[in-house]
Design an enzyme around this catalytic site. Structure first.
Site, PDB file in Angstrom:
ATOM      1  N   SER A   1      38.778  26.518  96.311  1.00  0.00           N
ATOM      2  CA  SER A   1      38.840  26.473  97.641  1.00  0.00           C
ATOM      3  C   SER A   1      39.103  27.561  98.374  1.00  0.00           C
ATOM      4  CB  SER A   1      39.943  25.423  97.888  1.00  0.00           C
ATOM      5  OG  SER A   1      40.305  25.642  99.355  1.00  0.00           O
TER       6      SER A   1
ATOM      7  N   TYR B   1      48.896  22.683  98.093  1.00  0.00           N
ATOM      8  CA  TYR B   1      47.470  22.961  97.695  1.00  0.00           C
ATOM      9  C   TYR B   1      46.972  24.316  97.488  1.00  0.00           C
ATOM     10  CZ  TYR B   1      42.357  21.819  98.195  1.00  0.00           C
ATOM     11  OH  TYR B   1      41.030  21.750  97.998  1.00  0.00           O
TER      12      TYR B   1
END
Ligand code: ZN
Length: 660
Positions: free
Chosen positions: A537, A550
């Site tokens: 990501s 995250y």
């Protein structure tokens, strides 16, 4: 004359339904084998009444055949060749093309003249197991007479073509003809009577064999333990895939043969019918464990090469064929077949099952089998007319490749799975959502790939183990994985619960470790490298406030990918990262409040979030799942063979997330 015109000719409807009845019974014919015909009459393109032969076209399957699977030829043209001295295959093929009454694309069967020369209106030709068994033992002529009576004739093996057609036509006064190492020809003027005769002759052969069958002692072999079976499959697939990927198919029913003490004699009996050889190849192997695979494959390849060296002058225009064996018997596991893809491997396994059943029946009834001679084996393996049936040309990008995709039920994972399927990959689909996985599996198959849905909790060691084990068990090995499953966990550090923090690390970091750890030894055992793609990501490089659990886990994933690159290089294992940003279409990452939370963090309305992300990128365009899938497919293919330890960003350009 179109296929519809052929379909409306007298007798053709009966021919089609009889053909399907024959094709429905695998003990009569398998996968494109056998052929049927009828003689009829119709108008040609100048409206002249002509006698016609309607016969199965080459490469069509009797099980599913319809009128499009037949070719119509002018019967009198075919009969005019009967008095020739020789009629070579090449000339015959051209002659058939010029004797066509219809405009169908497929070539008429190689056995067209055999059907034409017999006077009866309907002719069946099958490779029935029981008939082949009579023709493959010692003294086949005497056996055929004893089993089927004096009215059934016997013709020793000769490769199909003009000579065989003439030989059989001289026996048209018989009830039927058994062709040694090949099959059966029956005929009648009525379609039902023809089918009934085929059935009756085969049933007589079956009764004879049953009465003679020796008592076979029950096998004492035990099932091969799972880890030993996995090691063997990996060794076999790796060895066979050095010159182009092979996919394996395991048929557990093959244990009935593989576990026999005389399994080697079964293989030595050779193909049950000449028709099987193209698929099973001349020299199948036996392997009891991973250690035996290499020497067994080597010996088989040597025999194939030797055969070609001895007889290559007979077919000077055909070079050495692929010498890899296509079939292995594994005691305690079954028959293992190798093909370009799962479909071909399954067909080969089914053909091998028939050939082995016949060989076993021959040994049980007669104590010995008489195989085709080496010269006949060569003439079949290098027969240009048969080789023309094999697919040619370069395959799709991931043809024969086996890839695991996690998080495959939705969003990016789904797009990746479908994209890989569309370039030929075999995709094991892992996700918690079993119902959605089945739906994705259907889409992957429709796209031209092969799918194996596996319900998986990627945070559980035993689930990851079962996922990889099932993949290897289904297709014989594994070439790569797309570690994609992820979960969004939001919250500022000071308010983040330990369970939320741990949950993010479990799914977004540890699951990738578990998958990589399980795959690395499998890649090494195969010995043909591997490719791991980690879907990370933008947050791994440019974390967002309030998104710590995250972002930290995604950074760990990237570092893990680099570790795998470092440690896998010596085994040819590549490891790369694809780093997307803000992919929305179908993704469930944005469910459960993430969209609202991120929108608030950026000071925009939830429905404006996608637009906001696009606007902050350099290219000012949204990122789609298919964009990520393209990058992933590239990383898995040989086109990226010199790339490892690399990060590909698929984020429309986010300068803060440029990898460093
Ligand atoms: Zn045949």
């Amino acid at each position: 004359m179109t296929a519809a015109d052929v379909g409306s000719l007298p007798g053709v409807a009966a021919l089609v339904s009889r053909s399907r009845a024959i094709g429905a019974d695998p003990t009569l014919v398998v996968h494109g084998g056998g052929n049927t015909s009828c003689k009829t009459a119709g108008l040609d393109h100048l409206r002249r009444e002509r006698r016609l032969l309607v016969i199965k076209a080459s490469g069509t399957d009797l099980r599913t055949i319809d009128v499009n699977g037949f070719a119509a030829l002018f019967l009198d043209d075919l009969l005019a060749t009967r008095d020739r001295d020789v009629f070579e295959d090449d000339d015959m093929t051209v002659f058939f093309a010029q004797s066509r009454a219809d405009i169908g694309p497929r070539r008429p069967s190689i056995e067209t003249l055999l059907h034409a020369f017999l006077p009866a209106a309907h002719v069946d030709h099958v490779h029935a197991d029981a008939i082949c068994a009579l023709g493959n033992g010692p003294e086949p002529e005497r056996t055929v007479r004893e089993a089927l009576g004096p009215d059934v004739a016997y013709v020793p093996y000769v490769r199909p073509g003009f000579v065989l057609a003439r030989t059989v036509s001289a026996l048209s006064g018989a009830e039927a003809v058994v062709l040694g190492h090949h099959g059966l020809v029956t005929w009648a003027d009525d379609s039902d009577a023809c089918y009934a005769r085929t059935r009756a002759v085969v049933a007589r052969a079956e009764r004879y064999l049953a009465a003679r069958r020796a008592v076979v002692p029950p096998t004492t072999a035990t099932a091969l333990p799972g880890d030993a079976a996995e090691a063997l499959l990996l060794a076999l697939r790796g060895r066979l895939s050095r010159a182009g990927r092979r996919v394996l198919a395991v048929d557990p029913a093959g244990r009935a043969i593989a576990d026999r003490a005389d399994a080697a004699a079964v293989l030595a009996a050779g193909p049950a019918t000449a028709d099987h050889l193209l698929r099973t190849r001349a020299f199948p192997i036996i392997a009891r464990g991973a250690g035996e695979v290499g020497p067994a494959v080597e010996a088989s390849e040597q025999r194939s090469t030797e055969l070609w060296r001895r007889f290559r002058d007979r077919e000077p225009n055909v070079g050495l064929r692929d010498t890899r064996p296509a079939v292995a018997l594994v005691p305690g596991l079954g028959t293992v077949a190798a093909g370009r893809d799962a479909r071909e491997a399954t067909v080969i396994a089914e053909v091998a099952a028939r050939t082995h059943a016949v060989a076993a029946a021959v040994l049980d009834a007669f104590g010995a089998a008489i195989p085709l001679g080496d010269r006949d084996l060569f003439d079949l393996e290098y027969w240009p007319l048969e080789l023309a049936k094999l697919p040619t040309g370069a395959g799709r990008d991931l043809e024969g490749r086996i890839v695991v995709v996690t998080g495959a039920a939705s969003g990016i994972g789904r797009d990746i799975a479908v994209a890989l399927g569309s370039v030929g990959a075999h995709v094991a689909l892992a996700d918690l959502d079993a119902a959605r996985l089945d739906d994705v599996a259907g889409t992957v198959e429709t796209a031209g790939g092969h799918a194996l849905p596996c319900r998986t909790d990627v945070t559980r060691e035993q689930d990851i183990d079962a996922l990889v084990a099932a993949t290897i068990r289904r297709w014989g090995g594994v070439d790569g994985a797309v570690s994609n499953a992820g979960v969004a966990v939001t919250g500022r550090i000071e308010s983040l619960g330990l369970d939320e923090w741990s949950r993010s690390l479990d799914v977004n970091a540890t699951s990738h470790f578990l998958l990589a750890r399980r795959l690395m030894p499998a890649f090494r055992a195969q010995g043909i490298g591997g490719s791991l793609v980690f879907v990370a990501s933008k947050n791994a490089f440019s974390p967002g406030e309030g998104f710590g659990a995250y972002s930290v886990a995604k950074a760990a994933e990237v570092q893990l990918a680099r570790m795998v690159a470092l440690e896998g290089g010596r085994d040819g294992v590549r490891s790369n990262v694809v780093s997307p940003d803000a992919v929305f279409g179908g993704s469930r990452l944005w469910d459960m409040g993430l969209r609202e939370e991120r929108a608030a963090a950026h000071g925009v309305a939830p429905e404006q979030l996608q637009e906001f992300y696009a606007a902050r990128s350099l290219l000012k365009i949204p990122v789609r799942g298919v964009d990520v899938a393209d990058a992933v497919a590239f990383c898995l293919s040989d086109r990226s063979s010199r790339m490892t330890g690399c990060v590909l960003t698929v984020d429309a350009g986010v300068p803060a997330a440029f990898p460093r």
